[in-house]
Design an enzyme around this catalytic site. Sequence first.
Site, PDB file in Angstrom:
ATOM      1  N   GLY A  73       1.566  -3.467  -3.929  1.00 17.06           N
ATOM      2  CA  GLY A  73       1.701  -3.919  -5.526  1.00 17.06           C
ATOM      3  C   GLY A  73       2.852  -3.565  -6.522  1.00 17.06           C
ATOM      4  O   GLY A  73       3.057  -4.556  -7.584  1.00 17.06           O
ATOM      5  N   ASN A 155      -6.498   1.388 -13.968  1.00 15.87           N
ATOM      6  CA  ASN A 155      -7.000   2.464 -12.665  1.00 15.87           C
ATOM      7  C   ASN A 155      -7.720   3.581 -12.664  1.00 15.87           C
ATOM      8  O   ASN A 155      -7.700   4.140 -12.166  1.00 15.87           O
ATOM      9  CB  ASN A 155      -5.618   2.415 -11.650  1.00 15.87           C
ATOM     10  CG  ASN A 155      -4.360   2.741 -12.861  1.00 15.87           C
ATOM     11  OD1 ASN A 155      -3.593   2.139 -14.065  1.00 15.87           O
ATOM     12  ND2 ASN A 155      -3.732   3.764 -12.078  1.00 15.87           N
ATOM     13  N   SER A 203      -2.682  -6.316  -4.254  1.00 13.62           N
ATOM     14  CA  SER A 203      -2.265  -5.026  -3.663  1.00 13.62           C
ATOM     15  C   SER A 203      -3.751  -5.004  -2.329  1.00 13.62           C
ATOM     16  O   SER A 203      -5.090  -5.022  -3.087  1.00 13.62           O
ATOM     17  CB  SER A 203      -2.126  -4.065  -3.647  1.00 13.62           C
ATOM     18  OG  SER A 203      -1.629  -3.156  -2.626  1.00 13.62           O
ATOM     19  N   HIS A 205      -4.984  -2.677   0.117  1.00 13.46           N
ATOM     20  CA  HIS A 205      -5.128  -1.318   0.249  1.00 13.46           C
ATOM     21  C   HIS A 205      -6.095  -0.877  -0.742  1.00 13.46           C
ATOM     22  O   HIS A 205      -6.558  -0.211  -0.484  1.00 13.46           O
ATOM     23  CB  HIS A 205      -4.403  -0.194   0.406  1.00 13.46           C
ATOM     24  CG  HIS A 205      -3.387  -0.015  -0.445  1.00 13.46           C
ATOM     25  ND1 HIS A 205      -3.684   1.520  -1.408  1.00 13.46           N
ATOM     26  CD2 HIS A 205      -2.089   0.000  -1.665  1.00 13.46           C
ATOM     27  CE1 HIS A 205      -2.332   2.132  -2.048  1.00 13.46           C
ATOM     28  NE2 HIS A 205      -2.179   0.981  -2.749  1.00 13.46           N
ATOM     29  N   CYS A 329       0.097  12.789  -9.242  1.00 12.04           N
ATOM     30  CA  CYS A 329       0.916  13.775  -9.424  1.00 12.04           C
ATOM     31  C   CYS A 329       2.329  13.913  -8.247  1.00 12.04           C
ATOM     32  O   CYS A 329       2.010  13.327  -7.315  1.00 12.04           O
ATOM     33  CB  CYS A 329       0.165  15.087  -9.030  1.00 12.04           C
ATOM     34  SG  CYS A 329      -0.192  15.493  -7.126  1.00 12.04           S
TER      35      CYS A 329
HETATM   36  C1  LIG Z   1      -2.588   0.969  -7.028  1.00 10.09           C
HETATM   37  C2  LIG Z   1      -1.925  -0.045  -7.998  1.00 10.09           C
HETATM   38  C3  LIG Z   1      -0.344  -0.394  -8.188  1.00 10.09           C
HETATM   39  C4  LIG Z   1       0.525  -0.273  -7.135  1.00 10.09           C
HETATM   40  O1  LIG Z   1       0.145  -1.108  -5.726  1.00 10.09           O
HETATM   41  P1  LIG Z   1       0.756  -0.225  -3.668  1.00 10.09           P
HETATM   42  O2  LIG Z   1       0.387  -1.018  -3.369  1.00 10.09           O
HETATM   43  O3  LIG Z   1       0.524   0.841  -4.397  1.00 10.09           O
HETATM   44  O4  LIG Z   1       2.068   0.065  -4.633  1.00 10.09           O
HETATM   45  C5  LIG Z   1      -0.308  -1.191  -9.378  1.00 10.09           C
HETATM   46  N1  LIG Z   1      -1.087  -1.367  -9.714  1.00 10.09           N
HETATM   47  C6  LIG Z   1      -2.474  -0.662 -10.315  1.00 10.09           C
HETATM   48  C7  LIG Z   1      -3.256  -0.878 -11.637  1.00 10.09           C
HETATM   49  C8  LIG Z   1      -2.948   0.357  -9.131  1.00 10.09           C
HETATM   50  O5  LIG Z   1      -3.760   0.887  -9.247  1.00 10.09           O
END
Ligand SMILES: *Cc1c(COP(=O)(O)O)cnc(C)c1O
Length: 385
Positions: A73, A155, A203, A205, A329
């Site tokens: 992401g 998030n 993303s 995961h 963190c």
């Molecule tokens: C986790 C997250 C990302 C980053 O995604 P990754 O695949 O971990 O780099 C970006 N934006 C939000 C809102 C997220 O929660």
Amino acid sequence: MNHRSIYLDHAATTAIDPRVREAMAPYLDRYFGNPSSVHRFGREARAAVEKAREILAEVISALPEEIVFTSSGTEANNLAITGFLEAQGGSPGHVITSAIEHPSVLNVCRYWSETRRDVIASCISVEQSGLVSPAVIEAAVSTRTRLISIMHCNNETGMIQPIEEIVEIARAHRCNVHSDAVQSFLKLPLNVRTMGLDLCTLSAHKIYGPKGIGALYVKRETPLQALLHGGPQEQWRRAGTENVAAIVGFAHAVQLGVEERENRLAHLQELENKFLETLQQLGCKYELNGLPENRVPGIMNLSFQEVLGADLLIALDLEGIVVSTGSACSSGVVEASYVINAMYQDGERAKRSIRVSFGKDNTLEEARRAAETLHRIVHTTQTHQ
Ligand SMILES: *Cc1c(COP(=O)(O)O)cnc(C)c1O
């Protein structure tokens, strides 16, 4: 995972669904070909990547050629903002984003405005509710504005942003819209066509897929300059041999999420209700950061009087209950959440906040136990001040 621990940090990451792992496995060894190879090994791998692209595209109402697979992401957010600005040619202009965006949006905008005299990034404030105000966006737009980047749902608080209204403002001023939909994906409807998005980040995961795979929706004819230069992969928008197994896993996680969407959402709501009811029954006083409404189920941000979030996180961890203090963190130093601080302009409240984020495999018993333990720790800390 330690079988006695209760994992309540799904907004940070989720465990891969065993069915997703199973779908990926053949693409690690049996079908190991390079999708760019012309021979049969290559064709098998290519077919799997293109099938996955179709699945993803269909779910968000995009065309397959509008999907660019990325390593994360984070990379998709970088590609959306930097790739779009680089493609503007001589004068990239003005970008608007908000103070509560993910660091992979905030720091890209900050980098651009600090290193390029011809780019201005406005980082707009948010309301106490955790919502971006369309009026504030409207006030920030100028004739030089090229891009507005606002996340679909936050998030740390789960607050759902008014994307449709923001798109309307963007249309009126002829600028493009990017939305980071990593947290809302499969929780809220995401139709990039009807929403009018030009760029949208996903993303795997966070939805029970593998780490290290993301995607960027790029509306047809949206100018975009690649960040990685090399081969012609992803239609010259992202060079590098595709992570075939992860792409297959991403698509499978999406399919499962679509099939199970209603059940998962209802379950997340039940978990949240059980958790909050238990706190209330025990007389535990908490402040919800954000609003009860306009929030996706499963992500809650809470502050407790006289208790630091960082201390709470550690005390809960010792009891096997895993939450977070919102912002991840860095270097082991837990800092106050910039999101909560941006909402309340209150560093103390931000330092007292924790994020509890449920997942599809949490049980009601876990939600109850977590609330009881939380109450016990909060109560003990408050009475020993
Ligand atoms: C986790 C997250 C990302 C980053 O995604 P990754 O695949 O971990 O780099 C970006 N934006 C939000 C809102 C997220 O929660």
